[in-house]
Design a protein around this motif. Structure first.
Motif, PDB file in Angstrom:
ATOM      1  N   PRO A 157      -5.042   5.280   7.151  1.00  0.00           N
ATOM      2  CA  PRO A 157      -4.653   4.000   6.544  1.00  0.00           C
ATOM      3  C   PRO A 157      -4.222   2.929   7.541  1.00  0.00           C
ATOM      4  O   PRO A 157      -4.531   1.757   7.354  1.00  0.00           O
ATOM      5  CB  PRO A 157      -3.494   4.399   5.628  1.00  0.00           C
ATOM      6  CG  PRO A 157      -3.810   5.789   5.234  1.00  0.00           C
ATOM      7  CD  PRO A 157      -4.451   6.418   6.440  1.00  0.00           C
ATOM      8  N   ASN A 158      -3.523   3.307   8.608  1.00  0.00           N
ATOM      9  CA  ASN A 158      -3.057   2.263   9.527  1.00  0.00           C
ATOM     10  C   ASN A 158      -4.190   1.664  10.358  1.00  0.00           C
ATOM     11  O   ASN A 158      -3.978   0.748  11.132  1.00  0.00           O
ATOM     12  CB  ASN A 158      -1.905   2.760  10.410  1.00  0.00           C
ATOM     13  CG  ASN A 158      -2.335   3.779  11.435  1.00  0.00           C
ATOM     14  OD1 ASN A 158      -3.504   4.136  11.530  1.00  0.00           O
ATOM     15  ND2 ASN A 158      -1.386   4.259  12.212  1.00  0.00           N
ATOM     16  N   VAL A 164      -8.489   8.237   4.635  1.00  0.00           N
ATOM     17  CA  VAL A 164      -8.762   7.489   3.416  1.00  0.00           C
ATOM     18  C   VAL A 164      -9.383   8.416   2.364  1.00  0.00           C
ATOM     19  O   VAL A 164      -8.986   8.409   1.198  1.00  0.00           O
ATOM     20  CB  VAL A 164      -9.696   6.297   3.725  1.00  0.00           C
ATOM     21  CG1 VAL A 164     -10.179   5.649   2.445  1.00  0.00           C
ATOM     22  CG2 VAL A 164      -8.979   5.291   4.602  1.00  0.00           C
ATOM     23  N   ASN A 195      -6.371   1.878  -2.324  1.00  0.00           N
ATOM     24  CA  ASN A 195      -5.335   2.194  -3.314  1.00  0.00           C
ATOM     25  C   ASN A 195      -5.901   2.161  -4.732  1.00  0.00           C
ATOM     26  O   ASN A 195      -5.546   2.988  -5.576  1.00  0.00           O
ATOM     27  CB  ASN A 195      -4.180   1.206  -3.204  1.00  0.00           C
ATOM     28  CG  ASN A 195      -3.154   1.627  -2.166  1.00  0.00           C
ATOM     29  OD1 ASN A 195      -2.508   2.646  -2.322  1.00  0.00           O
ATOM     30  ND2 ASN A 195      -3.039   0.867  -1.098  1.00  0.00           N
ATOM     31  N   SER A 230       0.835  -1.199   0.000  1.00  0.00           N
ATOM     32  CA  SER A 230       0.000   0.000   0.000  1.00  0.00           C
ATOM     33  C   SER A 230       0.873   1.254   0.000  1.00  0.00           C
ATOM     34  O   SER A 230       1.883   1.326   0.682  1.00  0.00           O
ATOM     35  CB  SER A 230      -0.884   0.010   1.241  1.00  0.00           C
ATOM     36  OG  SER A 230      -1.463   1.286   1.402  1.00  0.00           O
ATOM     37  N   GLN A 280      -7.015  -1.602   2.567  1.00  0.00           N
ATOM     38  CA  GLN A 280      -5.982  -0.680   2.076  1.00  0.00           C
ATOM     39  C   GLN A 280      -5.832  -0.804   0.562  1.00  0.00           C
ATOM     40  O   GLN A 280      -5.752   0.207  -0.143  1.00  0.00           O
ATOM     41  CB  GLN A 280      -4.638  -0.978   2.741  1.00  0.00           C
ATOM     42  CG  GLN A 280      -4.577  -0.543   4.187  1.00  0.00           C
ATOM     43  CD  GLN A 280      -3.217  -0.763   4.800  1.00  0.00           C
ATOM     44  OE1 GLN A 280      -2.239  -1.061   4.110  1.00  0.00           O
ATOM     45  NE2 GLN A 280      -3.130  -0.629   6.108  1.00  0.00           N
TER      46      GLN A 280
END
Ligand SMILES: Nc1ncnc2c1ncn2[C@@H]1O[C@H](COP(=O)(O)OP(=O)(O)OP(=O)(O)O)[C@@H](O)[C@H]1O
Ligand SMILES: [Mg+2]
Lengths: 260, 282
Positions: B145-146, B100, B157, B92, B153
Motif C-alpha cells: 500500500p505505501n 494489494v 479500498n 485508507s 489506495q
C-alpha cells in the motif's frame, strides 16, 4: 557545498561508510597515542599492540570455547524470554483483563534490578549454565513483556475496525492484524533486548560461572592481565554488534513493507 | 430474484459523553434519524462539518452502538460489524503489511477454510480479479500500500470492501483526501461500478457536486443535533446518453444551489463580520 546536515535527510552511502569507519579509527588512534606517551602505566592502559598479542594467545588456547559458551547462554536465555514474553505481551496489550491481572505485577518486578536476583538464583540453582540462563531470562523477560504490550497497543485502531467490517473474528484480528501490524516493532524490541541480554550475561558470568567470556575477564583481573580484559570487552562488543547487525538486516528483509 | 440490501433506520439517537468543566454531560450528536433505503439505492448524505455524518455511518456499520433506535439490514438487526456491510473510510485502511492483492482478497480468505473446495477458492479469486481490473489495479497487485498513490489506495479500498459482495457499501468521504482531478476520475470509475454492482450504497460527502453526480437520493443532515433536514432526489437533473449527470447544465447548478442553501441554513458555524473583526483584533 553538499548539504550533509539537513534534518532527517539521507547522505551519500560513501560518506556514511567513511564516517562509520572514522568513528572506530579515531578512538583507536587516540588510544595508541595515549599509551605511547606512557602517562599511564602499561598495567592500566596497555598498548593496542599488546592487546592484539593477548588476543592471539587467547585465540590459540580457549577463546573459541569461551565465546561459544557465552553465545550459547545468551541465545538460550534470550530465546526463552522471547518465546514466553512475546505472547504474554501481546495478550496484555490486547485484552484488558490480562492487562489488569499481569501488568501491575510485571511493572513491579521489572523495577527490581536483575543483578539483585543473582544471590537468590545462586541459592536456588547454584553456579553453572542454568544459573546464567536464569539471570539473562530475568533481565530481559519483564522488559520484553512491557515493550511488546506497548507495541501491540500502537497498532492503529482503524486497521482493527477495517478487519471487523470485513467479517474478521477475534482470533483473526489477533493473528492477521494485531500480530502482523506489531511484528516489525516486536522484532526491534527483541533486537534491543538481545543487547541487554549480553549485559546480563557478563554480570552473570562474573559471579555465577566457571567458563565463558565474562568469567575469563574476571580471571584476567585476578592475574592483573589487563590486555586480556581489553580483549574480552572488545570481543563482547563485537559480538553484540554482529547480532545487532543481523537483526537489522533480517528486519529489512522480513518487513520490507514498513520501509518507505 | 429477491433484491437485498434494504436498510431501515428507525429512531436512531446517539449521544456522546463529554467532560466539560470537570462534569460529565451527554451531548446529542444524532437525534431521531429515520431513513428507509431501498435495495440498490445510492444514498448520499451531506451536511455541515460535525453534523454527525460519520457517526451515522459508524452506527450502520456496527462499529458504534446507538443510544436509542434500531438499524436493520434486510430485517436483520445490526448488532456489530459484519461482512454484509462493506466500509470505505476517508483515510485508507489497507493493511500496510499485505500486498494489494492480499488486502483485496482478505475477507474472502477469512471465509474460506483450509479444506474448502477448489471451486469456492476459484470463485473468490475470479471476483477479486474482476474487481482489480475494474478498479484499474492490474499492475499494482504485487505492490504494498505505501507504494500506491492516494487515488490508487482508495480504489484498492473500494475493491476490498466489495470483494465479499456486501449487501450495503458504506463510504465515508472516500475521496475527501484526493485532489480535484483524481476525484473526478474516481467519480467516473465509481459511477461505472454503481451500474454493474447492484449493492446499496450509503455515501457520506461534504462535496455537493459529488453527491449529485453519484447519488439517487441526497439527504441533508442538520447540525446540533444531527437530524434529517431535507431529502432531494437527483431525477430532475439532466443527464447525457450514458446516464451521467451533465455538469455544465443549468439544472445542475440550480440543484446544487438548492442543496447548498439547505446546508448553509443548518450550519452553526458563522463567519459574521462581527466575529471576523474580533479575530482580526487579537
Ligand atoms: N467519540 C466521540 N466522542 C465525543 N464526541 C464525538 C465523538 N465522535 C463524534 N463526536 C461528536 O459528534 C459530532 C458529529 O461528529 P461526526 O464525526 O459524525 O461529524 P461529521 O458530520 O462526520 O463531520 P465532518 O464532515 O467534519 O467529518 C461532532 O460534534 C463530534 O464532536
Ligand atoms: Mg466525518
Amino acid at each position: 557545498m553538499m548539504a550533509l546536515t539537513n534534518i532527517r535527510d539521507t547522505i551519500p552511502r560513501w560518506v556514511y561508510v567513511i564516517l562509520s569507519v572514522a568513528g572506530f579509527v579515531i578512538p583507536l588512534a587516540f588510544w595508541q597515542i595515549l599509551s605511547g606517551t606512557h602517562i599511564f602505566s602499561a598495567l592500566f592502559l596497555p598498548s593496542p599492540e599488546r592487546v592484539f598479542k593477548s588476543f592471539g594467545r587467547w585465540a590459540v588456547s580457549n577463546l573459541w570455547e569461551d565465546t561459544y559458551v557465552s553465545v550459547y547462554q545468551v541465545v538460550s536465555g534470550f530465546l526463552l524470554a522471547a518465546v514466553v514474553g512475546v505472547p504474554i505481551g501481546i495478550y496484555i496489550g490486547t485484552f484488558k483483563i490480562v492487562e489488569a491481572l499481569l501488568q501491575p505485577i510485571n511493572d513491579f518486578v521489572r523495577y527490581m534490578p536483575a543483578s539483585a536476583f543473582i544471590p537468590l538464583v545462586l541459592l536456588w540453582i547454584g553456579i553453572g549454565e542454568s544459573a546464567k540462563v536464569s539471570i539473562i531470562f530475568i533481565g530481559v523477560f519483564f522488559q520484553i513483556i512491557v515493550m511488546v504490550a506497548d507495541a501491540v497497543r500502537n497498532v492503529p485502531q482503524k486497521y482493527l475496525e477495517a478487519a471487523y467490517t470485513m467479517g474478521a473474528k477475534k482470533g483473526e484480528i489477533l493473528s492477521y492484524v494485531i500480530f502482523r501490524g506489531a511484528a516489525p516493532d516486536i522484532f526491534n524490541i527483541l533486537r534491543v533486548n538481545m543487547g541487554w541480554a549480553w549485559t546480563y550475561l557478563v554480570i552473570a558470568e562474573m559471579v555465577a560461572a566457571d567458563r565463558g567470556l565474562g568469567f575469563a575477564i574476571m580471571q584476567a583481573q585476578r592475574f592483573m592481565d589487563t590486555p586480556k580484559i581489553f580483549v574480552g570487552i572488545i570481543i563482547i562488543g563485537f559480538l553484540g554488534l554482529l547480532f545487532d547487525l543481523s537483526f537489522r538486516i533480517m528486519h529489512r528483509i522480513f518487513f520490507a513493507w514498513s520501509y518507505k | 430474484m429477491i433484491s437485498t440490501g434494504r436498510v431501515e433506520i428507525k429512531g436512531i439517537c446517539k449521544s456522546f459523553r463529554i467532560r466539560k468543566d470537570k462534569k460529565i454531560s451527554t451531548w446529542p450528536a444524532l437525534d431521531n434519524i429515520n431513513l428507509n433505503i431501498n435495495p440498490g439505492e445510492k444514498v448520499m448524505i451531506v451536511g455541515a462539518s460535525g453534523c454527525g455524518k460519520s457517526t451515522l455511518l459508524r452506527l450502520i456499520s456496527g462499529l458504534d452502538q446507538p443510544t436509542a433506535g434500531s438499524i436493520t439490514v434486510d430485517r436483520d438487526l445490526v448488532k456489530g460489524p459484519g461482512a454484509d456491510r462493506g466500509v470505505v473510510f476517508q483515510q485508507s485502511t489497507l493493511f500496510p503489511w499485505m500486498t494489494v492483492w492480499d488486502n483485496i482478497i482478505f475477507s474472502r480468505r477469512l471465509c474460506i477454510s483450509l479444506n474448502a473446495r477448489d471451486e469456492q477458492v476459484s470463485r473468490a479469486v475470479y471476483r477479486s480479479n474482476a474487481l482489480v481490473t475494474l478498479m484499474g489495479l492490474d499492475q499494482s497487485v504485487e505492490l504494498y500500500p505505501n507504494q500506491l498513490s492516494g487515488g490508487m489506495q482508495q480504489r484498492a479500498n473500494i475493491a476490498r470492501a466489495l470483494v465479499s459482495s456486501p449487501k450495503v457499501l458504506l463510504m465515508d468521504e472516500p475521496f475527501g483526501a484526493l485532489d480535484a482531478q483524481t476525484r473526478e476520475t474516481m467519480h467516473k470509475v465509481v459511477n461505472h461500478l454503481f451500474k454493474v454492482e447492484k449493492t446499496t450504497v450509503i455515501f457520506v460527502t461534504h462535496d455537493v457536486e459529488e453527491a449529485i453526480v453519484l447519488g439517487d437520493r441526497i439527504i441533508v443532515l442538520s447540525a446540533n443535533p444531527g437530524r434529517v433536514d431535507t431529502t432531494f432526489t437527483t431525477e430532475s437533473v439532466n443527464r447525457d446518453e450514458a446516464g451521467m449527470v451533465k455538469r455544465n447544465d443549468v439544472s445542475f447548478f440550480e440543484f446544487k444551489e438548492q442543496i447548498l442553501s439547505r446546508i448553509r441554513a443548518t450550519t452553526t458555524m458563522r463567519a459574521t463580520d462581527d466575529l471576523l473583526q474580533k479575530v482580526a483584533k487579537d
